[in-house]
Design an enzyme around this catalytic site. Sequence first.
Site, short mmCIF file in Angstrom:
data_model
loop_
_atom_site.label_atom_id
_atom_site.label_comp_id
_atom_site.label_asym_id
_atom_site.label_seq_id
_atom_site.Cartn_x
_atom_site.Cartn_y
_atom_site.Cartn_z
N GLY A 7 0.84 -1.20 0.00
CA GLY A 7 0.00 0.00 0.00
C GLY A 7 0.88 1.25 0.00
O GLY A 7 2.09 1.18 -0.23
N PHE A 8 0.25 2.37 0.28
CA PHE A 8 0.96 3.66 0.18
C PHE A 8 2.11 3.78 1.20
O PHE A 8 3.29 3.77 0.84
CB PHE A 8 -0.06 4.79 0.34
CG PHE A 8 0.53 6.15 0.59
CD1 PHE A 8 1.56 6.65 -0.19
CD2 PHE A 8 0.02 6.96 1.62
CE1 PHE A 8 2.11 7.91 0.03
CE2 PHE A 8 0.55 8.22 1.85
CZ PHE A 8 1.60 8.69 1.07
N THR A 49 -3.37 6.39 13.63
CA THR A 49 -3.65 7.70 13.03
C THR A 49 -4.06 8.72 14.09
O THR A 49 -4.64 8.37 15.12
CB THR A 49 -4.79 7.54 12.00
OG1 THR A 49 -5.28 8.83 11.64
CG2 THR A 49 -5.96 6.74 12.54
N ASP A 50 -3.84 9.99 13.76
CA ASP A 50 -4.33 11.06 14.65
C ASP A 50 -5.85 11.10 14.70
O ASP A 50 -6.44 11.70 15.61
CB ASP A 50 -3.78 12.43 14.20
CG ASP A 50 -4.12 12.83 12.77
OD1 ASP A 50 -4.80 12.04 12.07
OD2 ASP A 50 -3.70 13.92 12.34
N GLU A 51 -6.51 10.46 13.73
CA GLU A 51 -7.98 10.51 13.70
C GLU A 51 -8.60 9.79 14.89
O GLU A 51 -9.78 10.00 15.18
CB GLU A 51 -8.51 9.92 12.39
CG GLU A 51 -8.08 10.72 11.20
CD GLU A 51 -9.02 10.62 10.00
OE1 GLU A 51 -10.13 10.10 10.16
OE2 GLU A 51 -8.61 11.09 8.93
N TYR A 110 -14.21 4.74 9.92
CA TYR A 110 -12.77 4.46 9.72
C TYR A 110 -12.00 4.72 11.02
O TYR A 110 -11.26 3.86 11.51
CB TYR A 110 -12.19 5.33 8.59
CG TYR A 110 -10.70 5.51 8.70
CD1 TYR A 110 -9.85 4.44 8.48
CD2 TYR A 110 -10.14 6.73 9.09
CE1 TYR A 110 -8.47 4.57 8.63
CE2 TYR A 110 -8.77 6.88 9.23
CZ TYR A 110 -7.94 5.80 9.00
OH TYR A 110 -6.57 5.93 9.17
N ALA A 154 -13.07 5.02 14.01
CA ALA A 154 -13.50 4.14 15.11
C ALA A 154 -12.82 2.77 15.00
O ALA A 154 -12.42 2.18 16.01
CB ALA A 154 -15.02 3.98 15.09
N LYS A 209 -9.91 2.17 13.66
CA LYS A 209 -8.50 2.32 14.04
C LYS A 209 -8.38 2.46 15.56
O LYS A 209 -7.45 1.92 16.17
CB LYS A 209 -7.88 3.54 13.35
CG LYS A 209 -7.73 3.41 11.85
CD LYS A 209 -6.78 2.31 11.42
CE LYS A 209 -5.32 2.65 11.59
NZ LYS A 209 -4.43 1.58 11.05
N TYR A 263 -15.11 19.61 -0.10
CA TYR A 263 -16.16 19.36 0.89
C TYR A 263 -16.40 20.62 1.75
O TYR A 263 -15.46 21.14 2.36
CB TYR A 263 -15.78 18.22 1.83
CG TYR A 263 -15.57 16.88 1.16
CD1 TYR A 263 -16.20 16.55 -0.03
CD2 TYR A 263 -14.74 15.92 1.75
CE1 TYR A 263 -16.01 15.31 -0.63
CE2 TYR A 263 -14.55 14.69 1.16
CZ TYR A 263 -15.18 14.39 -0.03
OH TYR A 263 -14.99 13.16 -0.62
N ARG A 310 -5.38 20.32 7.96
CA ARG A 310 -4.66 19.06 8.11
C ARG A 310 -3.17 19.35 8.27
O ARG A 310 -2.66 20.36 7.74
CB ARG A 310 -4.85 18.15 6.88
CG ARG A 310 -6.30 17.65 6.68
CD ARG A 310 -6.70 16.68 7.77
NE ARG A 310 -8.02 16.10 7.60
CZ ARG A 310 -9.16 16.58 8.12
NH1 ARG A 310 -9.13 17.71 8.81
NH2 ARG A 310 -10.28 15.94 7.96
O1 DAU Z 1 -5.12 12.26 9.60
C1 DAU Z 1 -4.61 11.01 9.16
C2 DAU Z 1 -5.56 10.48 8.13
O2 DAU Z 1 -5.38 11.25 6.95
C3 DAU Z 1 -5.38 8.99 7.83
O3 DAU Z 1 -5.65 8.28 8.99
C4 DAU Z 1 -6.34 8.58 6.73
O4 DAU Z 1 -6.15 7.22 6.40
C5 DAU Z 1 -6.09 9.43 5.53
O5 DAU Z 1 -7.01 9.10 4.51
C6 DAU Z 1 -6.20 10.91 5.88
O6 DAU Z 1 -7.58 11.25 6.15
P1 DAU Z 1 -8.28 12.55 5.55
O7 DAU Z 1 -9.74 12.34 5.54
O8 DAU Z 1 -7.75 13.77 6.19
O9 DAU Z 1 -7.67 12.48 4.04
P2 DAU Z 1 -8.32 12.80 2.62
O10 DAU Z 1 -7.20 12.85 1.64
O11 DAU Z 1 -9.46 11.90 2.32
O12 DAU Z 1 -8.91 14.26 2.81
C7 DAU Z 1 -8.09 15.35 3.20
C8 DAU Z 1 -9.01 16.53 3.38
O13 DAU Z 1 -9.56 16.89 2.10
C9 DAU Z 1 -10.20 16.24 4.27
O14 DAU Z 1 -10.50 17.38 5.07
C10 DAU Z 1 -11.33 15.97 3.29
C11 DAU Z 1 -10.98 16.86 2.10
N1 DAU Z 1 -11.44 16.34 0.79
C12 DAU Z 1 -11.02 15.09 0.42
C13 DAU Z 1 -11.45 14.56 -0.77
C14 DAU Z 1 -10.98 13.17 -1.18
C15 DAU Z 1 -12.25 17.11 -0.03
O15 DAU Z 1 -12.60 18.26 0.31
N2 DAU Z 1 -12.68 16.57 -1.21
C16 DAU Z 1 -12.32 15.32 -1.61
O16 DAU Z 1 -12.75 14.88 -2.71
#
Ligand code: DAU
Length: 336
Positions: free
Chosen positions: A13-14, A126-128, A151, A153, A155, A208, A215
């Site tokens: 994976g990543f 994860t910090d989540e 997710y 929960a 973890k 969103y 982040r």
């Molecule tokens: O904080 C650690 C976490 O970071 C990890 O535990 C997760 O596995 C990892 O996926 C990541 O979670 P996020 O939800 O923060 O990552 P994501 O890339 O999905 O989204 C980053 C931010 O961007 C989040 O606030 C949601 C927003 N987003 C994401 C997507 C995919 C959008 O606004 N539009 C989108 O289409």
Amino acid sequence: MADSSILVCGGCGFIGSNFVRVLAEQRPQARITVADALSYAGYTDNLGDLLDNRRVVFFLRNIAEYEGMREVFHNSYDLVINFAAETHVDRSLYNTSSFVRANVVGVDVLLALCREFNVPFLQISTDEVYGPAGEKDCFTEEAQLKPSSPYAASKAAADLLVQSAIRTFGQDVAIVRTTNNYGPRQFPEKLIPYFIHLLQQGQPLPVYGDGLQKRCWLHVEDFCSALLKLIADFPSREIFNIGATSEYTNLEVIESLIRLTGGRSPVNHVADRPAHDRRYWIDSSKFIARYGALTQRDLRSGLESTVKWYLDNPRIFERLGGNEAQSFEQSHYHHQ
Ligand code: DAU
């Protein structure tokens, strides 16, 4: 440590594959075994030629299947590290059981096998698990777990299993909790690679809500280097936060992606993710006190090289064409 035998679960994976690459490069004597289910987000290609040149031994295995994993444990290991997980928050809204199976049952199986074969175990978390942080919050490893999504929960449940193994069995285990990782070979469903793809295609960027969620972005190679330090002096029965301090709003990251790709996609504010955590903030001072400074490249240079990597490796976006990825994208983004 130098010539240790290490089993990396989820090594295709990543973060797992980046870790295997850093480990192979920086510890030439280490013996590396990878177990991976090759789900929609795992690819042996992520390991480059490490499999072909037999630098890495590979087992096609699902961590949630005890019997299959038990065969892998017949080789002896000095350490098992678990990166294997369902990780995409948005997917966990639709199919919670696959998250429980991978992230909870899988960790339970690994804990049981590590006890049976007496191997130390490191769980990547994860910090989540701490849930959203207010502007004044700074979560240490002792903070309460308040996960928001299925997710997170799952973890958190895994972390609790690991902690219970310490109390109940005195097991030789540890947990690392990290912030948002970014860099090469991330499955392009996550913000940074997905938006690079959309920018290349000139498609609208689905932000969103207001896009002001924050982040902390840590380059995956910086995280993996920190992990190498940690496993060289394994912190048995402890938890460590390893987080970036470079905090950006999603809109700031997206503006950088637009600039770096030269793309002309419109920004499209769409319905917010349910229970969307506005911010995370973790305190990594315990790690720094024990292992030294956490090397963090700044997001500007990290994003520049990351965007270049995706533009130079466009085949990674073909992974979005797989059945599972396509049906997720279709139902999640096109029926909002
Ligand atoms: O904080 C650690 C976490 O970071 C990890 O535990 C997760 O596995 C990892 O996926 C990541 O979670 P996020 O939800 O923060 O990552 P994501 O890339 O999905 O989204 C980053 C931010 O961007 C989040 O606030 C949601 C927003 N987003 C994401 C997507 C995919 C959008 O606004 N539009 C989108 O289409």
